[in-house]
Design an enzyme around this catalytic site. Structure first.
Site, PDB file in Angstrom:
ATOM      1  N   ASN A 102       0.822  -1.190   0.000  1.00 45.42           N
ATOM      2  CA  ASN A 102       0.000   0.000   0.000  1.00 45.42           C
ATOM      3  C   ASN A 102       0.871   1.261   0.000  1.00 45.42           C
ATOM      4  OD1 ASN A 102      -2.367   1.580   0.135  1.00 45.42           O
ATOM      5  ND2 ASN A 102      -3.346   0.091   1.492  1.00 45.42           N
TER       6      ASN A 102
ATOM      7  N   HIS B 210      23.905  -1.292  11.128  1.00 50.73           N
ATOM      8  CA  HIS B 210      25.146  -0.569  11.414  1.00 50.73           C
ATOM      9  C   HIS B 210      25.900  -1.269  12.529  1.00 50.73           C
ATOM     10  CE1 HIS B 210      23.885   2.797   8.901  1.00 50.73           C
ATOM     11  NE2 HIS B 210      22.677   2.551   9.371  1.00 50.73           N
TER      12      HIS B 210
ATOM     13  N   GLY C 209      -0.493  -1.642   8.778  1.00 51.45           N
ATOM     14  CA  GLY C 209       0.087  -0.326   8.522  1.00 51.45           C
ATOM     15  C   GLY C 209       1.060   0.124   9.598  1.00 51.45           C
TER      16      GLY C 209
ATOM     17  N   THR D  81      11.414  -7.601  15.557  1.00 47.97           N
ATOM     18  CA  THR D  81      12.853  -7.668  15.825  1.00 47.97           C
ATOM     19  C   THR D  81      13.433  -9.065  15.678  1.00 47.97           C
ATOM     20  OG1 THR D  81      12.472  -8.037  18.185  1.00 47.97           O
ATOM     21  CG2 THR D  81      12.712  -5.736  17.452  1.00 47.97           C
TER      22      THR D  81
ATOM     23  N   ARG E  28       5.362  -9.447  19.711  1.00 48.73           N
ATOM     24  CA  ARG E  28       5.302 -10.720  20.427  1.00 48.73           C
ATOM     25  C   ARG E  28       4.025 -11.451  20.011  1.00 48.73           C
ATOM     26  NH1 ARG E  28       8.743 -10.122  25.303  1.00 48.73           N
ATOM     27  NH2 ARG E  28       9.437  -7.992  25.240  1.00 48.73           N
TER      28      ARG E  28
END
Length: 182
Positions: free
Chosen positions: A83, A113, A140, A163, A178
């Site tokens: 989208n 990084h 979104g 993550t 989670r």
């Protein structure tokens, strides 16, 4: 190895290398054209999409505006839908499986990084690939961080920060994302 080869291999590299900068400039020119194509016929916009990305499956749709680093490292399966306002930092490969639906403002970020401040100060960075399975739904504003794999049929809640890997068929949400508790 060239800096570009190092980048594509996920090794430390410098993004200001002339070859990498030329690829980024090519992608910027392509994005300017693509992001002006919203009113175009769907077939013409799909052809332009295929010109800028590494692979575009049949029926894949990316609503402009869309932003990426290079485009050539992005591989979309059939019927993928992104989208408005999605960002993909594709310093390494990004695979999005068939039928995946990605909401507005989602960011898929392969760029990373070094944690060592001396290496960061030298302008070094690296990338870790992202794989999104078939039939995944990403709400979104979600952020998908470097190195994450999302299994088939998973759901990522809106605004989530992913993550770590998400197993197939699981719903995750939150920051960090989670599994949803029923």
């Amino acid at each position: 190895m060239s800096q570009k080869q190092r980048m594509l291999a996920g090794d430390l590299y410098t993004a200001d290398d002339p070859e990498i900068a030329a690829d980024a400039a090519r992608a910027a020119a392509w994005m300017a054209r693509y992001n002006a194509s919203l009113a175009w016929d769907a077939a013409d916009r799909h052809a332009l999409l295929a010109e800028g990305l590494g692979q575009v499956g049949e029926g894949a749709v990316v609503r402009p505006p869309f932003h990426c680093d290079y485009g050539t490292n992005i591989h979309l399966g059939a019927r993928v839908f992104l989208n408005f306002g999605c960002v993909i930092l594709d310093v390494v490969r990004v695979e999005i499986g068939a039928g995946a639906q990605i909401g507005p403002g989602v960011q898929i970020l392969t760029a990373d990084h070094p944690r060592d401040p001396v290496l960061r100060a030298r302008g070094l960075e690296y990338g870790r690939p992202i794989r999104i399975g078939a039939n995944v739904w990403i709400g979104g504003g979600a952020l998908i961080l470097p190195g994450v794999t999302i299994g088939e049929d998973a759901i990522i809640g809106a605004g989530s920060v992913v993550t770590r890997d998400v197993p197939p068929g699981i719903t995750v949400m939150g920051n960090p994302a989670r599994p949803r508790v029923r």
